[in-house]
Motif scaffolding. Sequence first.
Motif, mmCIF file in Angstrom:
data_model
loop_
_atom_site.group_PDB
_atom_site.id
_atom_site.type_symbol
_atom_site.label_atom_id
_atom_site.label_comp_id
_atom_site.label_asym_id
_atom_site.label_seq_id
_atom_site.Cartn_x
_atom_site.Cartn_y
_atom_site.Cartn_z
ATOM 1 N N LYS A 57 0.833 -1.203 0.000
ATOM 2 C CA LYS A 57 0.000 0.000 0.000
ATOM 3 C C LYS A 57 0.872 1.260 0.000
ATOM 4 N N ALA A 58 1.937 1.256 0.803
ATOM 5 C CA ALA A 58 2.841 2.405 0.858
ATOM 6 C C ALA A 58 3.555 2.607 -0.475
ATOM 7 N N GLU A 59 3.938 1.517 -1.130
ATOM 8 C CA GLU A 59 4.609 1.604 -2.426
ATOM 9 C C GLU A 59 3.675 2.197 -3.480
ATOM 10 N N LYS A 60 2.423 1.761 -3.488
ATOM 11 C CA LYS A 60 1.444 2.311 -4.434
ATOM 12 C C LYS A 60 1.213 3.797 -4.177
ATOM 13 N N ASP A 61 1.129 4.168 -2.891
ATOM 14 C CA ASP A 61 0.930 5.568 -2.538
ATOM 15 C C ASP A 61 2.127 6.407 -2.977
ATOM 16 N N LEU A 62 3.334 5.873 -2.817
ATOM 17 C CA LEU A 62 4.534 6.584 -3.248
ATOM 18 C C LEU A 62 4.521 6.798 -4.758
ATOM 19 N N LEU A 63 4.174 5.779 -5.519
ATOM 20 C CA LEU A 63 4.120 5.903 -6.979
ATOM 21 C C LEU A 63 3.079 6.934 -7.412
ATOM 22 N N ARG A 64 1.919 6.908 -6.760
ATOM 23 C CA ARG A 64 0.852 7.870 -7.073
ATOM 24 C C ARG A 64 1.316 9.300 -6.740
ATOM 25 N N THR A 65 1.992 9.466 -5.621
ATOM 26 C CA THR A 65 2.480 10.779 -5.212
ATOM 27 C C THR A 65 3.572 11.273 -6.159
ATOM 28 N N GLU A 66 4.440 10.365 -6.613
ATOM 29 C CA GLU A 66 5.484 10.745 -7.574
ATOM 30 C C GLU A 66 4.872 11.227 -8.886
ATOM 31 N N LYS A 67 3.804 10.581 -9.336
ATOM 32 C CA LYS A 67 3.131 11.009 -10.567
ATOM 33 C C LYS A 67 2.539 12.409 -10.405
ATOM 34 N N ILE A 68 1.924 12.663 -9.255
ATOM 35 C CA ILE A 68 1.355 13.991 -8.990
ATOM 36 C C ILE A 68 2.467 15.031 -8.986
ATOM 37 N N ALA A 69 3.588 14.718 -8.338
ATOM 38 C CA ALA A 69 4.712 15.651 -8.268
ATOM 39 C C ALA A 69 5.260 15.946 -9.662
ATOM 40 N N GLU A 70 5.378 14.913 -10.499
ATOM 41 C CA GLU A 70 5.872 15.108 -11.863
ATOM 42 C C GLU A 70 4.940 16.005 -12.674
ATOM 43 N N LYS A 71 3.628 15.790 -12.540
ATOM 44 C CA LYS A 71 2.663 16.594 -13.294
ATOM 45 C C LYS A 71 2.648 18.042 -12.812
ATOM 46 N N LEU A 72 2.771 18.238 -11.502
ATOM 47 C CA LEU A 72 2.689 19.577 -10.933
ATOM 48 C C LEU A 72 3.964 20.384 -11.138
ATOM 49 N N ASP A 73 5.112 19.752 -10.993
ATOM 50 C CA ASP A 73 6.393 20.450 -10.962
ATOM 51 C C ASP A 73 6.611 21.256 -12.243
ATOM 52 N N GLY A 74 6.868 22.534 -12.070
ATOM 53 C CA GLY A 74 7.147 23.401 -13.209
ATOM 54 C C GLY A 74 5.922 24.005 -13.871
ATOM 55 N N GLN A 75 4.739 23.647 -13.436
ATOM 56 C CA GLN A 75 3.510 24.187 -14.033
ATOM 57 C C GLN A 75 3.388 25.683 -13.721
ATOM 58 N N GLU A 76 2.791 26.390 -14.635
ATOM 59 C CA GLU A 76 2.487 27.806 -14.435
ATOM 60 C C GLU A 76 0.978 27.999 -14.532
ATOM 61 N N PHE A 77 0.449 28.767 -13.595
ATOM 62 C CA PHE A 77 -0.979 29.033 -13.562
ATOM 63 C C PHE A 77 -1.176 30.544 -13.527
ATOM 64 N N ILE A 78 -2.127 31.007 -14.324
ATOM 65 C CA ILE A 78 -2.414 32.437 -14.370
ATOM 66 C C ILE A 78 -3.706 32.706 -13.611
ATOM 67 N N ILE A 79 -3.638 33.701 -12.749
ATOM 68 C CA ILE A 79 -4.822 34.142 -12.005
ATOM 69 C C ILE A 79 -5.048 35.601 -12.370
ATOM 70 N N LYS A 80 -6.222 35.889 -12.889
ATOM 71 C CA LYS A 80 -6.590 37.266 -13.224
ATOM 72 C C LYS A 80 -7.287 37.869 -12.012
ATOM 73 N N ALA A 81 -6.825 39.062 -11.624
ATOM 74 C CA ALA A 81 -7.390 39.705 -10.441
ATOM 75 C C ALA A 81 -7.538 41.203 -10.701
ATOM 76 N N LYS A 82 -8.460 41.811 -10.011
ATOM 77 C CA LYS A 82 -8.668 43.251 -10.132
ATOM 78 C C LYS A 82 -7.637 43.977 -9.264
ATOM 79 N N THR A 83 -7.057 45.031 -9.844
ATOM 80 C CA THR A 83 -6.018 45.782 -9.129
ATOM 81 C C THR A 83 -6.298 47.273 -9.193
ATOM 82 N N ASN A 84 -5.619 48.007 -8.329
ATOM 83 C CA ASN A 84 -5.684 49.464 -8.420
ATOM 84 C C ASN A 84 -4.548 49.948 -9.319
ATOM 85 N N GLU A 85 -4.326 51.248 -9.414
ATOM 86 C CA GLU A 85 -3.317 51.799 -10.320
ATOM 87 C C GLU A 85 -1.895 51.385 -9.937
ATOM 88 N N GLN A 86 -1.637 51.132 -8.676
ATOM 89 C CA GLN A 86 -0.295 50.747 -8.214
ATOM 90 C C GLN A 86 -0.020 49.249 -8.344
#
Length: 144
Positions: A57-86
Amino acid sequence: MKVILLQDVKNVGDRGEIKNVSDGYFRNFLLPKKLAEVATEKTISDIKKQDFKNAIKAEKDLLRTEKIAEKLDGQEFIIKAKTNEQGKLYAAISKQDVFKLLNKKKFKIKEEQINMVIIKETGEYDIVIILNHGLEARIKIIVE
């Protein structure tokens, strides 16, 4: 008397170990607190089977976590937000906002795994996601 420890016992041993203890110590301390049971061939094999299942079970969890880390690592996400002039945000971006964004993108992580400061200005921010098994993934949040 040979016993199998069901939990870690200070000055005796760790869970799953087979130890020799006195009959009185077993009967008066270990047994009532469910810290150990008599070591028979059946109980020894049961503990070994359970340990084997836990290792798989621990080995399967490690493999699943490694896949998540590989997919996430280096990703860029854009968030649009309202701002003032500064360039200051009207509403700060918190862990919860990043958590919701990652869940929308089908990344199964917990909010407490996100390591970041509250974002109050536009720009690029590096965020660390702390995963199980000591794994980390670094993502970039771009606030526009």
